[in-house]
Design an enzyme around this catalytic site. Structure first.
Site, PDB file in Angstrom:
ATOM      1  N   LYS A   1      -5.047 -13.891   7.763  1.00 23.36           N
ATOM      2  CA  LYS A   1      -6.005 -14.259   6.718  1.00 23.36           C
ATOM      3  C   LYS A   1      -5.599 -13.857   5.317  1.00 23.36           C
ATOM      4  O   LYS A   1      -5.151 -12.747   5.074  1.00 23.36           O
ATOM      5  CB  LYS A   1      -7.354 -13.612   7.035  1.00 23.36           C
TER       6      LYS A   1
ATOM      7  N   GLY B   1       0.530  -2.759  10.468  1.00 25.28           N
ATOM      8  CA  GLY B   1      -0.111  -3.394  11.615  1.00 25.28           C
ATOM      9  C   GLY B   1       0.830  -4.066  12.599  1.00 25.28           C
ATOM     10  O   GLY B   1       1.704  -3.448  13.185  1.00 25.28           O
TER      11      GLY B   1
ATOM     12  N   ARG C   1       4.917   7.740  17.198  1.00 23.27           N
ATOM     13  CA  ARG C   1       4.412   8.623  16.146  1.00 23.27           C
ATOM     14  C   ARG C   1       4.674  10.098  16.470  1.00 23.27           C
ATOM     15  O   ARG C   1       4.794  10.918  15.560  1.00 23.27           O
ATOM     16  CB  ARG C   1       2.923   8.363  15.908  1.00 23.27           C
TER      17      ARG C   1
ATOM     18  N   GLY D   1      -2.447   0.625   7.741  1.00 24.95           N
ATOM     19  CA  GLY D   1      -3.294   0.498   6.553  1.00 24.95           C
ATOM     20  C   GLY D   1      -2.689   1.129   5.308  1.00 24.95           C
ATOM     21  O   GLY D   1      -2.814   0.589   4.208  1.00 24.95           O
TER      22      GLY D   1
HETATM   23  C1  3PG Z   1      -3.673   4.420  11.519  1.00 25.52           C
HETATM   24  O1  3PG Z   1      -3.546   4.423  12.736  1.00 25.52           O
HETATM   25  O2  3PG Z   1      -3.527   3.405  10.820  1.00 25.52           O
HETATM   26  C2  3PG Z   1      -3.955   5.715  10.843  1.00 25.52           C
HETATM   27  O3  3PG Z   1      -3.870   6.749  11.755  1.00 25.52           O
HETATM   28  C3  3PG Z   1      -5.301   5.702  10.160  1.00 25.52           C
HETATM   29  O4  3PG Z   1      -6.341   5.574  11.065  1.00 25.52           O
HETATM   30  P1  3PG Z   1      -7.773   5.116  10.558  1.00 25.52           P
HETATM   31  O5  3PG Z   1      -7.646   3.685  10.170  1.00 25.52           O
HETATM   32  O6  3PG Z   1      -8.734   5.342  11.686  1.00 25.52           O
HETATM   33  O7  3PG Z   1      -8.104   5.981   9.358  1.00 25.52           O
END
Ligand code: 3PG
Ligand code: MG
Length: 400
Positions: free
Chosen positions: A199, A356, A37, A379
């Site tokens: 899931k 993920g 990142r 996410g």
């Molecule tokens: C992540 O790592 O998916 C993003 O930086 C968002 O982090 P968070 O889910 O804690 O908002």
């Protein structure tokens, strides 16, 4: 008309630019274990430096819930960031607003880089608080959002600040949005989606959105078992959400109505226990022994998927097809990922993946560099697949 402004339209010479990055990197014992990142933020940082901007980096790290948590300081990022910049000094401010931040910004010369302390040490960040956003906006003349992976959060540094300063998409944000648009908003058809993971319950909205947009949806991972079970297949001791059977059948019906072909495994690799090197065998999906669990798709399924991809122009991939962390249950994911990589290299497929576990699964398959695009987002990528409006992206669009 472009949907958002990019760095091509920004002339920040001599001025401070607030750059929202996502430096929520994997860290162990105070050391960054994966600098991806950080590296992905470099094109934006370099671009702004070349234009003579003072570069002020904003990020969250972890979930400190509005408190100063020392283990969640961004200070350990200074050294790897400096290394990524070829040894250039990186300044650090012990707070992201107020006197420490203001003094650090005032001390910057054009082209210099400053990293501010974790935004989430203030509860105004997650609350999208106006006063906190004002305190941030005060630090710069322009705002650049380069954190697609945080754009699903309506937080002050993502949302409210973008409405207080002239707002631009950074290079990484731009790259993400352009690839995602090519994959799902105006893709070349037929479009295939491969969705795996444990899931169904966490991916309902995603599946519901995809069946209306893609022509083929291949389902793997634990969630395939839920679908198989719902269609009357015995899955033995496999991970399976039996209470989701009605929902799974509804998704199948919705797909049928939309002309989307759902592809489920026809064979599976099963074992009595989930551990490395466990004795495993390949069985037809109709013959899963009652005392075994499905841990991967079988070779016939992998071959079938690879063949089906040959007829597709676009692929969106989220989630592994099996329990890829533990060999040999990575074989299905690896085989299909390599097939997609070959088609991509041959210029026959646009392949976009993210979310993920997906990135680690594809890295393990050695195809991360061979896909058209692998998103850095978890996410946010999922919410985008769900068809949701991402507040950070919306703010950039409104600014344009
Ligand atoms: C992540 O790592 O998916 C993003 O930086 C968002 O982090 P968070 O889910 O804690 O908002
Ligand atoms: Mg997350």
């Amino acid at each position: 008309m472009a949907r958002f402004k990019t760095l091509d339209q920004l002339e920040p010479a001599g001025q401070a630019v607030l750059v929202r990055v996502d430096f929520n990197v994997p860290m162990k014992d105070g050391r960054v274990t994966d600098a991806t990142r950080i590296e992905r933020a470099l094109p934006t940082i370099r671009d702004l430096q070349a234009k003579g901007a003072k570069v002020v980096l904003l990020s969250h790290f972890g979930r400190p819930k509005g408190k100063r948590v020392p283990e969640m300081s961004l200070a350990p990022l200074v050294e790897p960031l400096s290394a990524a910049l070829g040894g250039e000094a990186v300044a650090f401010a012990s707070d992201c607003i107020g006197a420490p931040a203001e003094q650090a910004v005032a001390g910057l010369k054009p082209g210099q880089v400053l990293l501010l302390e974790n935004l989430r040490f203030h509860d105004g960040e997650e609350a999208n608080d106006a006063g906190f956003a004002d305190a941030l906006a005060k630090l710069g003349a322009f705002y650049v959002d380069d954190a697609f992976s945080a754009s699903h959060r309506a937080h002050a540094s993502v949302e409210a600040v973008a409405r207080r300063l002239p707002a631009f998409a950074g290079r990484l944000m731009q790259e993400e949005l352009e690839h995602l648009a090519r994959a799902l908003e105006h893709p070349e058809r037929p479009v295939a989606a491969i969705v795996g993971g444990a899931k169904v319950s966490t991916k309902l909205d995603l599946l519901g959105n995809l069946v209306g947009k893609v022509q083929m949806l291949a389902i793997g991972g634990g969630m395939a078992n839920t679908f198989l079970n719902a269609l009357g297949v015995e899955v033995g001791r496999s991970l399976c959400e039996r209470e989701m059977a009605d929902t799974a059948r509804e998704i199948v019906a919705k797909a049928k109505a939309a002309g989307c072909d759902i592809v489920l495994p026809t064979d599976a690799v099963v074992a009595a226990e989930f551990k490395e090197g466990a004795a495993s065998e390949t069985v037809s999906i109709k013959a899963v022994p009652a005392d075994r669990m499905i841990l991967d798709v079988g070779p016939a399924t992998a071959e079938h998927l690879a063949r089906r991809l040959e007829d597709c122009k676009t692929l969106v991939w989220n989630g592994p097809l099996g329990a890829f962390e533990v060999p040999p249950f990575d074989a299905g994911t690896v085989a299909v990922a390599q097939a997609a990589a070959r088609l991509t290299e041959a210029g026959r497929l646009l392949s976009v993946a993210g979310g993920g576990d997906t990135v680690s699964a594809l890295a393990k398959a050695g195809v991360e560099e061979r896909f058209s695009y692998v998103s850095a987002a978890g996410g946010a990528f999922l919410e985008w697949l769900e068809g949701k409006t991402l507040p950070g992206v919306k703010a950039l669009e409104d600014a344009a």
